[in-house]
Design a protein around this motif. Structure first.
Motif, PDB file in Angstrom:
ATOM      1  N   THR A  13       0.648  -0.854   0.113  1.00 61.11           N
ATOM      2  CA  THR A  13      -0.121  -0.255   0.402  1.00 61.11           C
ATOM      3  C   THR A  13       1.049   0.978   0.143  1.00 61.11           C
ATOM      4  O   THR A  13       0.266   2.121   0.243  1.00 61.11           O
ATOM      5  CB  THR A  13      -0.844  -0.405   1.144  1.00 61.11           C
ATOM      6  N   SER A  14       2.346   1.334  -0.497  1.00 61.69           N
ATOM      7  CA  SER A  14       2.947   1.934  -0.334  1.00 61.69           C
ATOM      8  C   SER A  14       2.895   3.216  -1.633  1.00 61.69           C
ATOM      9  O   SER A  14       1.845   2.608  -2.237  1.00 61.69           O
ATOM     10  CB  SER A  14       4.452   2.080  -0.554  1.00 61.69           C
TER      11      SER A  14
ATOM     12  N   LEU B 127      -3.520  -0.029  -7.055  1.00 61.99           N
ATOM     13  CA  LEU B 127      -4.302  -1.174  -5.240  1.00 61.99           C
ATOM     14  C   LEU B 127      -6.331  -1.164  -6.493  1.00 61.99           C
ATOM     15  O   LEU B 127      -6.468  -2.466  -5.549  1.00 61.99           O
ATOM     16  CB  LEU B 127      -4.342   0.061  -4.586  1.00 61.99           C
ATOM     17  N   ARG B 128      -6.850  -0.934  -6.886  1.00 59.32           N
ATOM     18  CA  ARG B 128      -7.830  -0.546  -7.024  1.00 59.32           C
ATOM     19  C   ARG B 128      -7.623  -1.830  -7.694  1.00 59.32           C
ATOM     20  O   ARG B 128      -8.981  -2.658  -7.589  1.00 59.32           O
ATOM     21  CB  ARG B 128      -8.823   0.631  -7.683  1.00 59.32           C
ATOM     22  N   LYS B 129      -7.096  -1.808  -8.959  1.00 58.39           N
ATOM     23  CA  LYS B 129      -7.178  -2.935  -9.775  1.00 58.39           C
ATOM     24  C   LYS B 129      -6.728  -4.112  -9.360  1.00 58.39           C
ATOM     25  O   LYS B 129      -7.407  -5.367  -9.307  1.00 58.39           O
ATOM     26  CB  LYS B 129      -5.981  -3.039 -11.567  1.00 58.39           C
ATOM     27  N   ILE B 130      -6.173  -4.251  -8.598  1.00 55.47           N
ATOM     28  CA  ILE B 130      -5.533  -5.475  -7.433  1.00 55.47           C
ATOM     29  C   ILE B 130      -6.457  -5.553  -6.040  1.00 55.47           C
ATOM     30  O   ILE B 130      -7.512  -7.487  -6.663  1.00 55.47           O
ATOM     31  CB  ILE B 130      -4.376  -5.326  -6.200  1.00 55.47           C
TER      32      ILE B 130
ATOM     33  N   ASP C  62       3.039  -1.337   3.855  1.00 53.09           N
ATOM     34  CA  ASP C  62       4.244   0.655   3.589  1.00 53.09           C
ATOM     35  C   ASP C  62       5.400   0.326   4.807  1.00 53.09           C
ATOM     36  O   ASP C  62       6.254  -0.641   4.701  1.00 53.09           O
ATOM     37  CB  ASP C  62       3.398   1.149   3.413  1.00 53.09           C
ATOM     38  N   ARG C  63       5.270   1.523   5.202  1.00 53.25           N
ATOM     39  CA  ARG C  63       6.683   1.768   6.226  1.00 53.25           C
ATOM     40  C   ARG C  63       6.045   0.422   7.362  1.00 53.25           C
ATOM     41  O   ARG C  63       7.232   0.030   8.004  1.00 53.25           O
ATOM     42  CB  ARG C  63       6.521   3.243   6.822  1.00 53.25           C
TER      43      ARG C  63
ATOM     44  N   SER D  97      -1.678   4.418   1.150  1.00 56.07           N
ATOM     45  CA  SER D  97      -0.295   4.944   2.081  1.00 56.07           C
ATOM     46  C   SER D  97       0.637   6.785   1.336  1.00 56.07           C
ATOM     47  O   SER D  97       0.032   6.621   0.367  1.00 56.07           O
ATOM     48  CB  SER D  97       0.885   3.769   2.764  1.00 56.07           C
ATOM     49  N   ASN D  98       0.637   6.934   2.101  1.00 51.78           N
ATOM     50  CA  ASN D  98       1.763   8.561   2.397  1.00 51.78           C
ATOM     51  C   ASN D  98       3.158   8.055   1.582  1.00 51.78           C
ATOM     52  O   ASN D  98       3.544   9.222   1.222  1.00 51.78           O
ATOM     53  CB  ASN D  98       0.824   9.891   2.544  1.00 51.78           C
TER      54      ASN D  98
END
Length: 116
Positions: A33-34, A42-45, A79-80, A107-108
């Motif tokens: 989600t990074s 992400l939406r395609k996944i 992500d982190r 994530s940002n």
């Protein structure tokens, strides 16, 4: 092909199912989600996973004596930090899985920590 002794019982291990609805499978979805992933990806996944997993009987309550099977699904994002988004017991249907996948936010941070 493996060389088996003539008296080796091949039936000791059950064969893998060729029918997804009769499969016993534990699936752990590990999703990046990074910000490197990108919102569109992400939406395609989410869309692809919902299509693929629709072939499986998702749940936790199979009646083994009646020959019922199910596939357990868990979702982890990273992500982190690594986050367990849904445990095997949290997802009992394709609808549950779709709901979990659709709630995952980008994530940002650009960091992607797989070591945690």
């Amino acid at each position: 092909m493996l060389n088996q002794p003539a008296n080796h019982a091949l039936s000791a291990s059950p064969e893998c199912s060729t029918n997804a609805s009769a499969a016993w499978v534990d699936v752990v979805l590990l999703i990046d989600t990074s910000s490197n992933m990108g919102s569109a990806n992400l939406r395609k996944i989410s869309t692809v996973l919902s299509l693929v997993m629709s072939k499986f009987t998702i749940g936790n309550r199979a009646n083994i004596s009646a020959g019922e099977h199910n596939t357990r699904v868990a979702v982890i994002t990273y992500d982190r930090e690594v986050k367990i988004v849904a445990k095997f017991t949290d997802i009992n249907s394709l609808g549950d899985l779709s709901t979990v996948l659709n709630k995952i936010q980008m994530s940002n941070t650009k960091e992607a920590n797989l070591l945690e």
